[in-house]
Design an enzyme around this catalytic site. Structure first.
Site, PDB file in Angstrom:
ATOM      1  N   ILE A  13       0.847  -1.206   0.000  1.00  0.00           N
ATOM      2  CA  ILE A  13       0.000   0.000   0.000  1.00  0.00           C
ATOM      3  C   ILE A  13       0.878   1.250   0.000  1.00  0.00           C
ATOM      4  CG2 ILE A  13      -1.953   1.175   1.112  1.00  0.00           C
ATOM      5  CD1 ILE A  13      -2.553  -1.521   2.540  1.00  0.00           C
ATOM      6  N   SER A  35      12.238  -5.248   5.368  1.00  0.00           N
ATOM      7  CA  SER A  35      11.961  -6.530   6.020  1.00  0.00           C
ATOM      8  C   SER A  35      10.859  -7.295   5.294  1.00  0.00           C
ATOM      9  CB  SER A  35      11.581  -6.330   7.490  1.00  0.00           C
ATOM     10  OG  SER A  35      10.456  -5.497   7.594  1.00  0.00           O
ATOM     11  N   SER A 126      -7.318  -0.895  10.371  1.00  0.00           N
ATOM     12  CA  SER A 126      -7.912  -2.009   9.632  1.00  0.00           C
ATOM     13  C   SER A 126      -9.350  -2.244  10.073  1.00  0.00           C
ATOM     14  CB  SER A 126      -7.081  -3.254   9.923  1.00  0.00           C
ATOM     15  OG  SER A 126      -7.747  -4.417   9.483  1.00  0.00           O
ATOM     16  N   TYR A 151      -1.975  -9.222  16.079  1.00  0.00           N
ATOM     17  CA  TYR A 151      -1.936  -8.250  14.974  1.00  0.00           C
ATOM     18  C   TYR A 151      -3.114  -7.278  15.071  1.00  0.00           C
ATOM     19  CZ  TYR A 151      -3.253  -6.304  10.506  1.00  0.00           C
ATOM     20  OH  TYR A 151      -3.680  -5.421   9.539  1.00  0.00           O
ATOM     21  N   LYS A 155      -3.525  -2.902  16.016  1.00  0.00           N
ATOM     22  CA  LYS A 155      -4.260  -1.841  15.313  1.00  0.00           C
ATOM     23  C   LYS A 155      -5.169  -1.096  16.300  1.00  0.00           C
ATOM     24  CE  LYS A 155      -2.273  -2.452  11.452  1.00  0.00           C
ATOM     25  NZ  LYS A 155      -1.250  -1.494  11.053  1.00  0.00           N
ATOM     26  N   ASN A 181     -10.393  -4.735   2.452  1.00  0.00           N
ATOM     27  CA  ASN A 181      -9.396  -5.675   1.907  1.00  0.00           C
ATOM     28  C   ASN A 181      -8.716  -5.120   0.649  1.00  0.00           C
ATOM     29  OD1 ASN A 181     -11.149  -7.239   3.726  1.00  0.00           O
ATOM     30  ND2 ASN A 181     -10.017  -8.998   2.958  1.00  0.00           N
ATOM     31  N   LEU A 202      -6.441 -13.917  -0.054  1.00  0.00           N
ATOM     32  CA  LEU A 202      -7.145 -14.587  -1.153  1.00  0.00           C
ATOM     33  C   LEU A 202      -6.591 -14.251  -2.547  1.00  0.00           C
ATOM     34  CD1 LEU A 202      -9.560 -16.300  -2.146  1.00  0.00           C
ATOM     35  CD2 LEU A 202     -10.947 -14.209  -2.061  1.00  0.00           C
TER      36      LEU A 202
HETATM   37  C1  UD1 Z   1      -6.993 -10.959   6.679  1.00  0.00           C
HETATM   38  C2  UD1 Z   1      -6.811 -10.917   8.157  1.00  0.00           C
HETATM   39  C3  UD1 Z   1      -7.079  -9.521   8.651  1.00  0.00           C
HETATM   40  C4  UD1 Z   1      -6.123  -8.554   7.988  1.00  0.00           C
HETATM   41  C5  UD1 Z   1      -6.220  -8.687   6.482  1.00  0.00           C
HETATM   42  C6  UD1 Z   1      -5.108  -7.902   5.860  1.00  0.00           C
HETATM   43  C7  UD1 Z   1      -7.320 -13.196   8.962  1.00  0.00           C
HETATM   44  C8  UD1 Z   1      -8.291 -14.040   9.694  1.00  0.00           C
HETATM   45  N1  UD1 Z   1      -7.679 -11.898   8.791  1.00  0.00           N
HETATM   46  O1  UD1 Z   1      -8.330 -10.560   6.397  1.00  0.00           O
HETATM   47  O2  UD1 Z   1      -6.916  -9.442  10.045  1.00  0.00           O
HETATM   48  O3  UD1 Z   1      -6.415  -7.244   8.368  1.00  0.00           O
HETATM   49  O4  UD1 Z   1      -6.090 -10.068   6.084  1.00  0.00           O
HETATM   50  O5  UD1 Z   1      -5.102  -8.025   4.492  1.00  0.00           O
HETATM   51  O6  UD1 Z   1      -6.281 -13.657   8.533  1.00  0.00           O
HETATM   52  N2  UD1 Z   1      -9.795 -17.236   1.607  1.00  0.00           N
HETATM   53  C9  UD1 Z   1      -9.941 -18.485   1.042  1.00  0.00           C
HETATM   54  N3  UD1 Z   1      -8.827 -19.160   0.659  1.00  0.00           N
HETATM   55  C10 UD1 Z   1      -7.544 -18.653   0.820  1.00  0.00           C
HETATM   56  C11 UD1 Z   1      -7.417 -17.377   1.392  1.00  0.00           C
HETATM   57  C12 UD1 Z   1      -8.560 -16.684   1.779  1.00  0.00           C
HETATM   58  O7  UD1 Z   1     -11.061 -18.969   0.875  1.00  0.00           O
HETATM   59  O8  UD1 Z   1      -6.580 -19.336   0.472  1.00  0.00           O
HETATM   60  C13 UD1 Z   1     -10.995 -16.483   2.012  1.00  0.00           C
HETATM   61  C14 UD1 Z   1     -11.071 -16.193   3.505  1.00  0.00           C
HETATM   62  O9  UD1 Z   1     -11.703 -17.218   4.189  1.00  0.00           O
HETATM   63  C15 UD1 Z   1     -11.865 -14.889   3.502  1.00  0.00           C
HETATM   64  C16 UD1 Z   1     -11.492 -14.213   2.180  1.00  0.00           C
HETATM   65  O10 UD1 Z   1     -10.960 -15.238   1.367  1.00  0.00           O
HETATM   66  O11 UD1 Z   1     -13.216 -15.162   3.494  1.00  0.00           O
HETATM   67  C17 UD1 Z   1     -10.473 -13.111   2.364  1.00  0.00           C
HETATM   68  O12 UD1 Z   1      -9.372 -13.625   3.072  1.00  0.00           O
HETATM   69  P1  UD1 Z   1      -8.038 -12.767   3.298  1.00  0.00           P
HETATM   70  O13 UD1 Z   1      -7.553 -12.240   2.001  1.00  0.00           O
HETATM   71  O14 UD1 Z   1      -7.106 -13.592   4.104  1.00  0.00           O
HETATM   72  O15 UD1 Z   1      -8.529 -11.497   4.126  1.00  0.00           O
HETATM   73  P2  UD1 Z   1      -9.286 -11.413   5.529  1.00  0.00           P
HETATM   74  O16 UD1 Z   1      -9.460 -12.742   6.154  1.00  0.00           O
HETATM   75  O17 UD1 Z   1     -10.503 -10.603   5.315  1.00  0.00           O
END
Ligand code: UD1
Length: 341
Positions: A13, A35, A126, A151, A155, A181, A202
């Site tokens: 960001i 880092s 966040s 974490y 925040k 996100n 994701l």
């Molecule tokens: C995550 C963090 C959040 C942080 C943010 C920063 C967790 C629980 N939360 O948010 O504290 O502020 O990242 O970017 O880690 N998903 C899948 N498969 C994957 C990866 C993700 O299905 O391999 C789904 C997750 O279940 C979720 C969505 O995709 O529903 C978004 O996930 P992610 O990108 O990790 O973001 P957050 O969980 O919202």
């Protein structure tokens, strides 16, 4: 226009925000300890804006260095503080590392800003501070829920530290931006997200799967109480998010803020499910994604998306790019990384 310190300015960001600041005519100084970033990002920024920001490589936990920095750079008119550790799982394993990395530098910087006649400060917060909110969309007045991880706690604590400091520092103006996100990359494909190791988020997991680095995406749960059973998030294009920082900073510099500590949600206002994100990826890339439905991930909330009325009305900011724009840029960026390696 004035000089702006961007800590963590070579991160995901941070780098996009440096570009938008330079586009608006600000002089930028970056502090980054590399880092979780690469020095090559400096070249990426330069090739987009044709301006190389000043760069200092040091760890903000080094208090004497922070003090020395502000002695040398007395003309800083604003600080945007991105530098922090951000892996939720790692923070559970190494809580003290997270408290030290995310809290100590914040204190050292605020101590220096307190000494100045006037100073402006923007903090990367966040939507994690809301946890699973009771009402959707989430407004800034939603209660702060007990943090799910160290974490998330950093925040919340960070916001409290800034709020308490502002109460006794009329010379300090601060805004905490609560990001939903962030995804996507700069349209130039010169800068983007560079996850180290296996991505936890994701969208980089999707693009790495599509390019062949990962075998298959696991969708964490399809039995949630949502229309398609998968979790809902508010995915915001990183360039829109970067622009929110510029307008927030201008609000502080121009003193159009109403209180000397404010919080704003930064999201699109629209929730998208995991399956909708996958569909968007398939639409813009023209290829099928290899994914399977897997178990729920511990700690995931069901649904979170922003009410952006406050940012719209008071910052005059609104997300302009769509989920497809973001997925398309993330995909182009992934392909660019492959080309460079
Ligand atoms: C995550 C963090 C959040 C942080 C943010 C920063 C967790 C629980 N939360 O948010 O504290 O502020 O990242 O970017 O880690 N998903 C899948 N498969 C994957 C990866 C993700 O299905 O391999 C789904 C997750 O279940 C979720 C969505 O995709 O529903 C978004 O996930 P992610 O990108 O990790 O973001 P957050 O969980 O919202």
């Amino acid at each position: 226009m004035g000089k702006i310190l961007v800590t963590g300015g070579l991160g995901f960001i941070g780098s996009h925000t440096v570009v938008e600041l330079q586009n608006e005519g600000f002089d930028v100084v970056i502090i980054d300890d590399l880092s979780n970033s690469s020095i090559d990002v400096l070249d990426g920024i330069t090739s987009i804006t044709k301006i190389t920001p000043i760069f200092e490589n040091f760890d903000l936990k080094d208090k004497p260095k922070v003090q020395a920095f502000f002695k040398v750079h007395q003309d800083i008119v604003g600080v945007i503080h991105f530098a922090a550790s951000k892996a939720v799982g790692e923070s559970v394993e190494k809580p003290l590392l997270y408290y030290e990395n995310n809290i100590n530098p914040l204190i050292y910087i605020l101590q220096e800003l307190q000494k100045l006649e006037a100073s402006n400060f923007i903090f990367s917060s966040s939507c994690t501070v809301y946890g699973q909110a009771d009402d959707l969309p989430i407004t800034e007045n939603a209660p702060i829920k007990k943090a799910e991880s160290p974490y998330g706690n950093t925040k919340q604590i960070g916001e409290e530290i800034i709020k308490d400091t502002c109460l006794v520092s009329p010379n300090l103006n601060a805004i905490a931006l609560r990001y939903f996100n962030p995804i996507g990359a700069h349209e130039s494909t010169k800068i983007g997200e560079l996850p180290i190791g296996v991505p936890q988020n994701l969208v980089p997991f999707i693009t790495q799967t599509a390019i062949g680095i990962r075998e298959q995406l696991s969708v964490f749960g399809d039995d949630y109480p949502t229309p398609d059973g998968t979790c809902i998030r508010d995915y915001i294009h990183v360039v829109d998010l970067a622009k929110a920082h510029v307008v927030a900073l201008q609000r502080l510099i121009n003193k159009t803020n109403t209180l000397n500590y404010e919080t704003f949600n930064v999201g699109t206002g629209t929730g998208s499910s995991v399956l909708e994100v996958i569909k968007s990826f398939e639409r813009v890339s023209g290829q099928k994604l290899n994914y399977k439905i897997a178990n729920r991930r511990a700690g995931d909330i069901i649904s979170a998306y922003a009410d952006t009325t406050k940012a719209n009305d008071e910052l005059g900011w609104k997300a302009e790019l769509t989920l497809d724009d973001a997925m398309s840029s993330a995909w182009k960026w992934e392909q660019q990384i492959k080309k460079n390696n």
